[in-house]
Design a protein around this motif. Structure first.
Motif, PDB file in Angstrom:
ATOM      1  N   GLY A  98       0.800  -1.210   0.000  1.00 42.66           N
ATOM      2  CA  GLY A  98       0.000   0.000   0.000  1.00 42.66           C
ATOM      3  C   GLY A  98       0.832   1.258   0.000  1.00 42.66           C
ATOM      4  O   GLY A  98       1.796   1.392   0.755  1.00 42.66           O
ATOM      5  N   PHE A  99       0.453   2.178  -0.873  1.00 43.53           N
ATOM      6  CA  PHE A  99       1.095   3.480  -0.991  1.00 43.53           C
ATOM      7  C   PHE A  99       0.070   4.555  -0.650  1.00 43.53           C
ATOM      8  O   PHE A  99      -1.034   4.542  -1.196  1.00 43.53           O
ATOM      9  CB  PHE A  99       1.599   3.703  -2.415  1.00 43.53           C
ATOM     10  N   VAL A 100       0.439   5.459   0.234  1.00 44.92           N
ATOM     11  CA  VAL A 100      -0.474   6.509   0.667  1.00 44.92           C
ATOM     12  C   VAL A 100       0.119   7.865   0.293  1.00 44.92           C
ATOM     13  O   VAL A 100       1.217   8.219   0.746  1.00 44.92           O
ATOM     14  CB  VAL A 100      -0.725   6.441   2.188  1.00 44.92           C
ATOM     15  N   ASN A 101      -0.579   8.607  -0.540  1.00 45.25           N
ATOM     16  CA  ASN A 101      -0.198   9.969  -0.909  1.00 45.25           C
ATOM     17  C   ASN A 101      -0.575  10.840   0.285  1.00 45.25           C
ATOM     18  O   ASN A 101      -1.750  11.089   0.537  1.00 45.25           O
ATOM     19  CB  ASN A 101      -0.958  10.378  -2.171  1.00 45.25           C
ATOM     20  N   SER A 102       0.437  11.252   1.035  1.00 47.58           N
ATOM     21  CA  SER A 102       0.143  11.937   2.294  1.00 47.58           C
ATOM     22  C   SER A 102       1.051  13.137   2.503  1.00 47.58           C
ATOM     23  O   SER A 102       2.050  13.311   1.806  1.00 47.58           O
ATOM     24  CB  SER A 102       0.318  10.952   3.458  1.00 47.58           C
ATOM     25  N   THR A 103       0.687  13.921   3.493  1.00 46.55           N
ATOM     26  CA  THR A 103       1.512  15.052   3.882  1.00 46.55           C
ATOM     27  C   THR A 103       2.802  14.518   4.514  1.00 46.55           C
ATOM     28  O   THR A 103       2.822  13.388   5.024  1.00 46.55           O
ATOM     29  CB  THR A 103       0.756  15.945   4.881  1.00 46.55           C
ATOM     30  N   PRO A 104       3.876  15.310   4.494  1.00 44.59           N
ATOM     31  CA  PRO A 104       5.155  14.824   5.015  1.00 44.59           C
ATOM     32  C   PRO A 104       5.119  14.394   6.479  1.00 44.59           C
ATOM     33  O   PRO A 104       5.871  13.497   6.873  1.00 44.59           O
ATOM     34  CB  PRO A 104       6.093  16.027   4.834  1.00 44.59           C
ATOM     35  N   ASP A 105       4.260  14.979   7.279  1.00 42.00           N
ATOM     36  CA  ASP A 105       4.210  14.644   8.704  1.00 42.00           C
ATOM     37  C   ASP A 105       3.210  13.530   9.039  1.00 42.00           C
ATOM     38  O   ASP A 105       3.072  13.146  10.192  1.00 42.00           O
ATOM     39  CB  ASP A 105       3.881  15.897   9.524  1.00 42.00           C
ATOM     40  N   TYR A 106       2.547  12.972   8.039  1.00 38.72           N
ATOM     41  CA  TYR A 106       1.532  11.941   8.279  1.00 38.72           C
ATOM     42  C   TYR A 106       2.203  10.616   8.635  1.00 38.72           C
ATOM     43  O   TYR A 106       3.172  10.224   7.989  1.00 38.72           O
ATOM     44  CB  TYR A 106       0.655  11.766   7.037  1.00 38.72           C
ATOM     45  N   THR A 107       1.692   9.905   9.635  1.00 38.28           N
ATOM     46  CA  THR A 107       2.334   8.655  10.075  1.00 38.28           C
ATOM     47  C   THR A 107       1.379   7.470  10.206  1.00 38.28           C
ATOM     48  O   THR A 107       1.790   6.395  10.634  1.00 38.28           O
ATOM     49  CB  THR A 107       3.041   8.857  11.435  1.00 38.28           C
ATOM     50  N   ASP A 108       0.129   7.634   9.828  1.00 38.43           N
ATOM     51  CA  ASP A 108      -0.844   6.552   9.990  1.00 38.43           C
ATOM     52  C   ASP A 108      -1.044   5.725   8.713  1.00 38.43           C
ATOM     53  O   ASP A 108      -2.129   5.188   8.485  1.00 38.43           O
ATOM     54  CB  ASP A 108      -2.193   7.107  10.460  1.00 38.43           C
ATOM     55  N   HIS A 109      -0.009   5.599   7.906  1.00 34.43           N
ATOM     56  CA  HIS A 109      -0.117   4.831   6.659  1.00 34.43           C
ATOM     57  C   HIS A 109      -0.661   3.414   6.884  1.00 34.43           C
ATOM     58  O   HIS A 109      -1.549   2.981   6.140  1.00 34.43           O
ATOM     59  CB  HIS A 109       1.241   4.770   5.950  1.00 34.43           C
ATOM     60  N   PRO A 110      -0.156   2.679   7.891  1.00 30.77           N
ATOM     61  CA  PRO A 110      -0.708   1.335   8.109  1.00 30.77           C
ATOM     62  C   PRO A 110      -2.205   1.330   8.400  1.00 30.77           C
ATOM     63  O   PRO A 110      -2.929   0.445   7.934  1.00 30.77           O
ATOM     64  CB  PRO A 110       0.089   0.807   9.309  1.00 30.77           C
ATOM     65  N   LYS A 111      -2.676   2.321   9.130  1.00 33.35           N
ATOM     66  CA  LYS A 111      -4.109   2.396   9.436  1.00 33.35           C
ATOM     67  C   LYS A 111      -4.919   2.659   8.172  1.00 33.35           C
ATOM     68  O   LYS A 111      -6.026   2.143   8.023  1.00 33.35           O
ATOM     69  CB  LYS A 111      -4.386   3.469  10.482  1.00 33.35           C
ATOM     70  N   VAL A 112      -4.376   3.459   7.253  1.00 35.28           N
ATOM     71  CA  VAL A 112      -5.070   3.719   5.984  1.00 35.28           C
ATOM     72  C   VAL A 112      -5.200   2.415   5.200  1.00 35.28           C
ATOM     73  O   VAL A 112      -6.290   2.067   4.735  1.00 35.28           O
ATOM     74  CB  VAL A 112      -4.318   4.783   5.146  1.00 35.28           C
ATOM     75  N   ILE A 113      -4.106   1.682   5.072  1.00 31.46           N
ATOM     76  CA  ILE A 113      -4.112   0.454   4.270  1.00 31.46           C
ATOM     77  C   ILE A 113      -4.931  -0.651   4.931  1.00 31.46           C
ATOM     78  O   ILE A 113      -5.347  -1.602   4.274  1.00 31.46           O
ATOM     79  CB  ILE A 113      -2.669   0.013   3.943  1.00 31.46           C
ATOM     80  N   ASN A 114      -5.257  -0.499   6.223  1.00 31.62           N
ATOM     81  CA  ASN A 114      -6.194  -1.437   6.860  1.00 31.62           C
ATOM     82  C   ASN A 114      -7.524  -1.474   6.109  1.00 31.62           C
ATOM     83  O   ASN A 114      -8.226  -2.488   6.145  1.00 31.62           O
ATOM     84  CB  ASN A 114      -6.445  -1.060   8.320  1.00 31.62           C
ATOM     85  N   GLY A 115      -7.869  -0.395   5.423  1.00 27.27           N
ATOM     86  CA  GLY A 115      -9.096  -0.394   4.621  1.00 27.27           C
ATOM     87  C   GLY A 115      -9.081  -1.498   3.580  1.00 27.27           C
ATOM     88  O   GLY A 115     -10.110  -2.128   3.311  1.00 27.27           O
ATOM     89  N   ALA A 116      -7.927  -1.764   2.987  1.00 27.86           N
ATOM     90  CA  ALA A 116      -7.783  -2.853   2.013  1.00 27.86           C
ATOM     91  C   ALA A 116      -7.649  -4.195   2.721  1.00 27.86           C
ATOM     92  O   ALA A 116      -8.286  -5.181   2.344  1.00 27.86           O
ATOM     93  CB  ALA A 116      -6.568  -2.601   1.116  1.00 27.86           C
ATOM     94  N   SER A 117      -6.820  -4.240   3.757  1.00 32.04           N
ATOM     95  CA  SER A 117      -6.583  -5.499   4.474  1.00 32.04           C
ATOM     96  C   SER A 117      -7.864  -6.042   5.094  1.00 32.04           C
ATOM     97  O   SER A 117      -8.146  -7.243   5.001  1.00 32.04           O
ATOM     98  CB  SER A 117      -5.531  -5.301   5.568  1.00 32.04           C
ATOM     99  N   ASN A 118      -8.630  -5.181   5.732  1.00 29.55           N
ATOM    100  CA  ASN A 118      -9.874  -5.629   6.367  1.00 29.55           C
ATOM    101  C   ASN A 118     -10.853  -6.186   5.339  1.00 29.55           C
ATOM    102  O   ASN A 118     -11.536  -7.177   5.607  1.00 29.55           O
ATOM    103  CB  ASN A 118     -10.516  -4.494   7.156  1.00 29.55           C
ATOM    104  N   LEU A 119     -10.907  -5.563   4.170  1.00 31.70           N
ATOM    105  CA  LEU A 119     -11.808  -6.058   3.130  1.00 31.70           C
ATOM    106  C   LEU A 119     -11.410  -7.463   2.695  1.00 31.70           C
ATOM    107  O   LEU A 119     -12.272  -8.326   2.507  1.00 31.70           O
ATOM    108  CB  LEU A 119     -11.835  -5.114   1.931  1.00 31.70           C
ATOM    109  N   MET A 120     -10.110  -7.713   2.542  1.00 30.85           N
ATOM    110  CA  MET A 120      -9.657  -9.054   2.137  1.00 30.85           C
ATOM    111  C   MET A 120     -10.066 -10.092   3.180  1.00 30.85           C
ATOM    112  O   MET A 120     -10.491 -11.192   2.824  1.00 30.85           O
ATOM    113  CB  MET A 120      -8.142  -9.078   1.923  1.00 30.85           C
ATOM    114  N   GLY A 121      -9.948  -9.744   4.452  1.00 29.03           N
ATOM    115  CA  GLY A 121     -10.397 -10.657   5.508  1.00 29.03           C
ATOM    116  C   GLY A 121     -11.894 -10.873   5.476  1.00 29.03           C
ATOM    117  O   GLY A 121     -12.371 -11.999   5.641  1.00 29.03           O
ATOM    118  N   ASP A 122     -12.648  -9.800   5.245  1.00 32.87           N
ATOM    119  CA  ASP A 122     -14.103  -9.918   5.185  1.00 32.87           C
ATOM    120  C   ASP A 122     -14.535 -10.839   4.051  1.00 32.87           C
ATOM    121  O   ASP A 122     -15.453 -11.652   4.210  1.00 32.87           O
ATOM    122  CB  ASP A 122     -14.753  -8.545   4.977  1.00 32.87           C
ATOM    123  N   ILE A 123     -13.888 -10.716   2.900  1.00 32.40           N
ATOM    124  CA  ILE A 123     -14.282 -11.499   1.729  1.00 32.40           C
ATOM    125  C   ILE A 123     -13.765 -12.932   1.787  1.00 32.40           C
ATOM    126  O   ILE A 123     -14.512 -13.876   1.560  1.00 32.40           O
ATOM    127  CB  ILE A 123     -13.797 -10.812   0.423  1.00 32.40           C
TER     128      ILE A 123
END
Length: 155
Positions: A98-123
């Motif tokens: 997962g790649f997150v286009n974010s501001t330089p000070d942003y640090t929650d990239h793993p939480k953003v990509i959880n949106g994809a990971s959680n869907l894979m688990g749900d399906i």
């Protein structure tokens, strides 16, 4: 007749999008042995790019997760096309990147990509458990907020 995964999609109220075409000199899916390599998918839905901008400036964490989920839906749609419509042939979601286009000070990239990971688990249930990486980027193609790639093992 619908398979187990198609029934699960119905149960979850998920309709897969039409898999988008490649936007450059590459293929969306490449099969090598029993692995499918899925090129990076962006939040493309109904013929339009969605979630253009930066997480941490233009989008909240939750909106970033929705963008990642949209990318994951495109991954599943690409896999379904590659498997001639039979998602029951998925043996395991091996890895997401997962790649997150974010501001330089942003640090929650793993939480953003959880949106994809959680869907894979749900399906896919246990078969949806995967390894992954989540990194920040100064920009992404077409200015999108998130891009997700995948490796999928198939039977």
């Amino acid at each position: 007749m619908a398979g187990t995964i198609d029934a699960r999609l119905d149960e979850l109220g998920i309709t897969l999008p039409e898999p988008p075409a490649a936007a450059g000199a590459y293929t969306q899916v490449l099969r090598v042995g029993n692995l499918l390599y899925i090129s990076g998918q962006v939040p493309f839905r109904n013929g339009e790019i969605t979630y253009v901008g930066k997480v941490g400036r233009d989008f909240s964490l939750e909106e970033g997760q929705e963008a990642a989920r949209a990318c994951a839906l495109n991954i599943v749609a690409q896999v379904k096309r590659a498997l001639d419509g039979d998602l029951d042939r998925v043996a395991r979601i091996v890895k997401l990147g997962g790649f997150v286009n974010s501001t330089p000070d942003y640090t929650d990239h793993p939480k953003v990509i959880n949106g994809a990971s959680n869907l894979m688990g749900d399906i896919f249930g246990e078969k949806g458990q995967h390894t992954r990486f989540a990194v920040g980027a100064g920009s992404l193609p077409l200015g999108v907020a998130v891009e997700v790639e995948a490796i999928v093992e198939v039977a």
